[in-house]
Design a protein around this motif. Sequence first.
Motif, short mmCIF file in Angstrom:
data_model
loop_
_atom_site.label_atom_id
_atom_site.label_comp_id
_atom_site.label_asym_id
_atom_site.label_seq_id
_atom_site.Cartn_x
_atom_site.Cartn_y
_atom_site.Cartn_z
N SER A 109 0.82 -1.21 0.00
CA SER A 109 0.00 0.00 0.00
C SER A 109 0.86 1.26 0.00
O SER A 109 0.52 2.26 -0.65
CB SER A 109 -0.93 0.02 1.21
OG SER A 109 -1.84 -1.07 1.19
N ALA A 110 1.97 1.23 0.74
CA ALA A 110 2.80 2.42 0.88
C ALA A 110 3.80 2.60 -0.25
O ALA A 110 4.14 3.73 -0.61
CB ALA A 110 3.56 2.37 2.21
N PHE A 111 4.27 1.49 -0.85
CA PHE A 111 5.33 1.59 -1.85
C PHE A 111 4.86 1.28 -3.27
O PHE A 111 5.16 2.02 -4.20
CB PHE A 111 6.48 0.65 -1.49
CG PHE A 111 7.26 1.07 -0.27
CD1 PHE A 111 8.26 2.03 -0.37
CD2 PHE A 111 6.97 0.53 0.97
CE1 PHE A 111 8.97 2.42 0.75
CE2 PHE A 111 7.67 0.92 2.10
CZ PHE A 111 8.68 1.87 1.99
N ARG A 112 4.15 0.19 -3.46
CA ARG A 112 3.82 -0.24 -4.83
C ARG A 112 2.57 0.43 -5.39
O ARG A 112 2.48 0.68 -6.59
CB ARG A 112 3.66 -1.76 -4.89
CG ARG A 112 4.88 -2.53 -4.44
CD ARG A 112 4.75 -4.02 -4.75
NE ARG A 112 5.72 -4.80 -4.00
CZ ARG A 112 7.00 -4.94 -4.36
NH1 ARG A 112 7.44 -4.36 -5.46
NH2 ARG A 112 7.82 -5.65 -3.62
N LEU A 113 1.59 0.72 -4.53
CA LEU A 113 0.32 1.24 -5.04
C LEU A 113 0.37 2.72 -5.47
O LEU A 113 -0.30 3.07 -6.46
CB LEU A 113 -0.79 1.04 -4.02
CG LEU A 113 -1.35 -0.38 -3.90
CD1 LEU A 113 -2.52 -0.41 -2.92
CD2 LEU A 113 -1.78 -0.92 -5.26
N PRO A 114 1.08 3.61 -4.78
CA PRO A 114 0.99 5.03 -5.17
C PRO A 114 1.27 5.32 -6.64
O PRO A 114 0.47 6.04 -7.27
CB PRO A 114 2.01 5.71 -4.24
CG PRO A 114 1.98 4.86 -3.01
CD PRO A 114 1.84 3.46 -3.51
N ASP A 246 13.39 -5.43 -4.18
CA ASP A 246 13.29 -4.24 -5.04
C ASP A 246 12.99 -2.99 -4.23
O ASP A 246 13.43 -1.89 -4.58
CB ASP A 246 12.26 -4.45 -6.16
CG ASP A 246 10.88 -4.83 -5.66
OD1 ASP A 246 10.73 -5.17 -4.48
OD2 ASP A 246 9.93 -4.79 -6.47
N ILE A 247 12.28 -3.13 -3.11
CA ILE A 247 12.02 -1.99 -2.24
C ILE A 247 13.23 -1.70 -1.36
O ILE A 247 13.66 -0.55 -1.22
CB ILE A 247 10.77 -2.24 -1.38
CG1 ILE A 247 9.52 -2.31 -2.27
CG2 ILE A 247 10.61 -1.16 -0.31
CD1 ILE A 247 8.25 -2.67 -1.54
N GLY A 248 13.81 -2.75 -0.79
CA GLY A 248 14.98 -2.55 0.07
C GLY A 248 16.17 -1.97 -0.67
O GLY A 248 16.86 -1.08 -0.17
N ASP A 249 16.41 -2.45 -1.90
CA ASP A 249 17.55 -1.95 -2.67
C ASP A 249 17.37 -0.50 -3.09
O ASP A 249 18.35 0.19 -3.39
CB ASP A 249 17.77 -2.83 -3.91
CG ASP A 249 18.28 -4.22 -3.57
OD1 ASP A 249 18.69 -4.43 -2.40
OD2 ASP A 249 18.26 -5.10 -4.44
#
Length: 299
Positions: A109-114, A246-249
């Motif tokens: 919700s916080a990273f992929r959806l926006p 992919d989010i952590g990197d």
Amino acid sequence: MDWKSVNFDWNRARAFLVTAEEGSLSAAARALGMAQPTLGRQVSALEQELGVALFERVGRGLTLTPSGLELMDHVRAMGEAAARMSLSASGKAQAIEGTVSISASEVDSAFRLPPIIAQLRQMAPGIDVEIVATNSESDLRRREADIAIRNYRPTQPNLVARKIRDIHGRIYATPGYLDSIGNPSTPEEYCEADFIGFNRSGEFIAAMTRFGLSLTQANFPIVSESHLVQWSHVRHGLGIGIMAADIGDAEPDVAQVLPDLDPIVIPVWLVTHREVHTSRRVRLVFDLMAKELARPFYG
């Protein structure tokens, strides 16, 4: 039954169609701008005319019966034909409007959806989006959401599911925290490190064993069921935690821990209810999400 041989009132057919798309009489009545009892009488009259039950109640919503599903294809075709006639006469483009509810984890919700929602707002500004950010499972059959992102293949009947891709889970910490514990280079050297997990049960400890880490409850001085809270504490140098690669990197404040180890493979599935998938606005959002979720997150 041969539906094509049945003559029925289009107002009743439209009442049936919108009720099927909205999932409840109250929502359909709002969409059509009419009283709920009036709408209910039209649907009941259509059922009596055809001699079949078109809906069955599930919780506070309605679900289509097999006869209702069969009729849905014919009525939808009628509705699309009527819309094309109206648009042709008026020269106007067809608008897609209404609310779509999306259930996703806090991280998704916080990273992929926006960025996906930003595209959606450009494509279909008439669609309002409700995001249910939860790490628990929303019941699509009870209309707790229209679409869900899940990390397992659903088995419930009447759900439409599409496997999007696999993502890799890896462990991260800040360079400062790694310096403070001597920059270990092997899994065995992390047995005294601090980790930030979901709780103090064996679930997270078992997940860490996949990285070759032998941990105990003593390794978890900080726990939270919120994935965003966990990640925030990792970013602030309070310990080691897990995140989709992919989010952590894409996070400049952290680095992968033991990057040579095999990652945890996490499947990504996109799911909707069979009847809800007949809604044009839900199909539009579903297809857009399927396309964009297949791309890695770049921050």
